[in-house]
Design a protein around this motif. Structure first.
Motif, short mmCIF file in Angstrom:
data_model
loop_
_atom_site.label_atom_id
_atom_site.label_comp_id
_atom_site.label_asym_id
_atom_site.label_seq_id
_atom_site.Cartn_x
_atom_site.Cartn_y
_atom_site.Cartn_z
N TRP A 1 50.57 32.43 46.75
CA TRP A 1 49.92 31.36 46.02
C TRP A 1 49.65 30.22 46.99
N LYS A 2 48.36 30.04 47.30
CA LYS A 2 47.97 28.91 48.12
C LYS A 2 47.64 27.77 47.15
N LYS A 3 48.63 26.86 47.01
CA LYS A 3 48.54 25.85 45.95
C LYS A 3 47.34 24.92 46.13
N ASN A 4 46.90 24.77 47.37
CA ASN A 4 45.78 23.86 47.60
C ASN A 4 44.46 24.47 47.14
N ARG A 5 44.43 25.77 46.91
CA ARG A 5 43.16 26.43 46.57
C ARG A 5 43.01 26.67 45.07
N VAL A 6 44.13 26.95 44.40
CA VAL A 6 44.01 27.40 43.01
C VAL A 6 45.30 27.07 42.27
N ASP A 7 45.17 26.87 40.94
CA ASP A 7 46.40 26.67 40.17
C ASP A 7 46.98 28.03 39.80
N PHE A 8 48.13 28.01 39.15
CA PHE A 8 48.85 29.26 38.92
C PHE A 8 48.08 30.20 38.02
N VAL A 9 47.48 29.64 36.97
CA VAL A 9 46.71 30.50 36.06
C VAL A 9 45.51 31.10 36.80
N GLY A 10 44.85 30.28 37.62
CA GLY A 10 43.74 30.78 38.43
C GLY A 10 44.18 31.89 39.36
N LEU A 11 45.39 31.75 39.91
CA LEU A 11 45.94 32.78 40.79
C LEU A 11 46.09 34.10 40.04
N LEU A 12 46.63 34.01 38.82
CA LEU A 12 46.81 35.23 38.02
C LEU A 12 45.47 35.87 37.68
N LEU A 13 44.49 35.04 37.34
CA LEU A 13 43.16 35.57 37.02
C LEU A 13 42.56 36.29 38.22
N GLY A 14 42.66 35.63 39.38
CA GLY A 14 42.13 36.24 40.60
C GLY A 14 42.85 37.53 40.94
N THR A 15 44.15 37.55 40.72
CA THR A 15 44.94 38.75 41.02
C THR A 15 44.56 39.89 40.07
N MET A 16 44.36 39.57 38.80
CA MET A 16 43.95 40.60 37.84
C MET A 16 42.59 41.17 38.25
N LYS A 17 41.69 40.30 38.61
CA LYS A 17 40.35 40.74 39.03
C LYS A 17 40.46 41.64 40.26
N SER A 18 41.26 41.21 41.22
CA SER A 18 41.42 41.94 42.46
C SER A 18 42.05 43.32 42.22
N LEU A 19 43.12 43.35 41.42
CA LEU A 19 43.79 44.62 41.12
C LEU A 19 42.85 45.55 40.37
N ALA A 20 42.14 45.01 39.39
CA ALA A 20 41.24 45.84 38.58
C ALA A 20 40.13 46.41 39.46
N SER A 21 39.56 45.58 40.32
CA SER A 21 38.47 46.03 41.19
C SER A 21 38.93 47.13 42.12
N SER A 22 40.08 46.93 42.76
CA SER A 22 40.52 47.91 43.74
C SER A 22 40.91 49.21 43.05
N HIS A 23 41.52 49.10 41.88
CA HIS A 23 41.89 50.33 41.18
C HIS A 23 40.67 51.05 40.63
N GLU A 24 39.68 50.28 40.16
CA GLU A 24 38.43 50.88 39.66
C GLU A 24 37.73 51.64 40.79
N ALA A 25 37.71 51.03 41.97
CA ALA A 25 37.07 51.67 43.12
C ALA A 25 37.79 52.97 43.48
N SER A 26 39.11 52.93 43.40
CA SER A 26 39.90 54.11 43.69
C SER A 26 39.62 55.22 42.68
N LEU A 27 39.52 54.85 41.40
CA LEU A 27 39.23 55.84 40.36
C LEU A 27 37.82 56.39 40.54
N LYS A 28 36.90 55.54 40.95
CA LYS A 28 35.51 55.96 41.16
C LYS A 28 35.46 57.00 42.27
#
Lengths: 145, 221
Positions: free
Chosen positions: B79-106
């Motif tokens: 968590w780079k606190k200067n870039r994003v708040d905690f909720v934003g971090l979780l949103l970005g992480t969900m997006k990142s995990l979903a994208s990478s897993h989707e690509a793997s499934l593809k």
């Protein structure tokens, strides 16, 4: 290199644009969007709480595993000591008495945690003596420093 | 389900303020106690999964949220606190995990690669997206030509989406601004168009609906 754009690249762009809505839209608009897609919005409170509970549980297991890994060398050392101890109960009790004196004479604290050695099971006695031996060795090392 | 987390955490740069594990745990507990934030996160997970159709067939929104929380708590994502708040971090992480897993499934689902039709791509974890990889033209005429082709293709996508809306429709004007690809945030677009929040977000929701449909089906019904 073939840099022809793929369908996925444009999809990634559209995803980024759609996610701006997710990040910024008022709650009511987000709710309406999700309702229009037929998504199951029931019981969000319980479901989200469940996700957090499960995550905390997994994180707790992760932390415990990390602690276990960090003390593994110590545990291994104690087990190694325990296997080299005498087997007789009287011998172990005498050894414990001598070790306690060594530790205390070295100025190191020693607590038996309100346990009487004579009341310990054979296995617990071996474990206690192994721990005292490790402490005595450490106290001896410290003294030499 | 077991998530494949092949996406790497974005490295810290000088000036980044990294949260400690205690701070992260404390923030996670705060969000846990905030029913509204918790529910918003789950809605976000529902939204993100809706855009990753292969993963959606295998995963519940609660799973994605849980996985993001574990990734952050365990330190796999910093968590780079200067870039994003905690909720934003979780949103970005969900997006990142979903994208990478989707690509793997593809990749697993694709049994045949047609030569010339596919290009191996790296899905990045931040909002920059794959398109940014094509921005570095290298300067050669051949590459510049391919970049022009790429820009034309993107313009074509937005033109199709724009055509879904009437000429005077606010939603269409929003799409026109998106098509400029200048990184406008919704607030920038609303200010430029000079409309009320209520009117703007209603139109933006309709645009997002079309974006999601197009992304999923490659066309508009």
């Amino acid at each position: 290199m073939n840099r022809k754009l793929t369908k996925s690249a444009s999809q990634a762009l559209l995803l980024d644009e759609a996610l701006k809505f997710l990040m910024e839209a008022p709650e009511a608009e987000l709710d309406q969007f999700l309702a229009e897609t037929g998504e199951d919005l029931s019981d969000l409170n319980a479901r989200s709480k469940g996700a957090f509970d499960a995550a905390f549980k997994r994180y707790g297991e992760h932390k415990r595993a990390a602690v276990k890994r960090s003390v593994a060398p110590v545990v291994q050392r104690l087990q190694s000591i325990a296997t080299s101890l005498p087997t007789g109960r009287d011998e172990l009790l005498n050894m414990a008495h001598e070790l306690a004196l060594r530790i205390l004479n070295a100025g190191r604290p020693l607590s038996m945690q309100h346990r009487e050695l004579t009341n310990l099971t054979d296995e617990d006695l071996r474990q206690a003596v192994a721990e005292m031996l490790a402490l005595a060795e450490a106290a001896g090392d410290k003294k030499q420093e | 389900m077991q998530f494949e987390d092949v996406d790497e955490d974005e490295p810290a740069v000088p000036g980044d303020v990294l949260a400690t594990s205690q701070e992260i745990e404390a923030q996670a507990r705060c969000v846990y106690l905030d029913e509204e934030k918790r529910s918003r996160l789950l809605k976000s997970s529902i939204f993100i999964l809706g855009m990753n159709t292969r993963l959606k067939r295998r995963c519940q929104p609660e799973d994605l949220l849980q996985e993001a929380l574990v990734a952050v708590l365990s330190g796999r994502r910093t968590w780079k606190k200067n870039r994003v708040d905690f909720v934003g971090l979780l949103l970005g992480t969900m997006k990142s995990l979903a994208s990478s897993h989707e690509a793997s499934l593809k990749t697993k689902d694709s049994h045949v690669l047609v030569e010339g039709d596919f290009l191996t791509e790296l899905e990045q974890g931040d909002a920059a997206g794959v398109v940014e990889n094509f921005g570095d033209s290298g300067g050669s005429p051949e590459v510049a030509m391919l970049d022009d082709e790429h820009d034309a293709q993107i313009a074509g996508v937005f033109a199709i989406i724009r055509a879904k809306f009437d000429q005077d429709d606010l939603a269409g004007r929003i799409v026109e601004m998106m098509a400029e690809r200048k990184g406008y945030m919704p607030i920038d677009i609303r200010k430029a168009l000079g409309v009320s929040e209520r009117e703007f977000w209603s139109a933006y929701r309709r645009v997002t609906r079309v974006l999601v449909d197009f992304r999923e089906k490659g066309a508009i019904e």
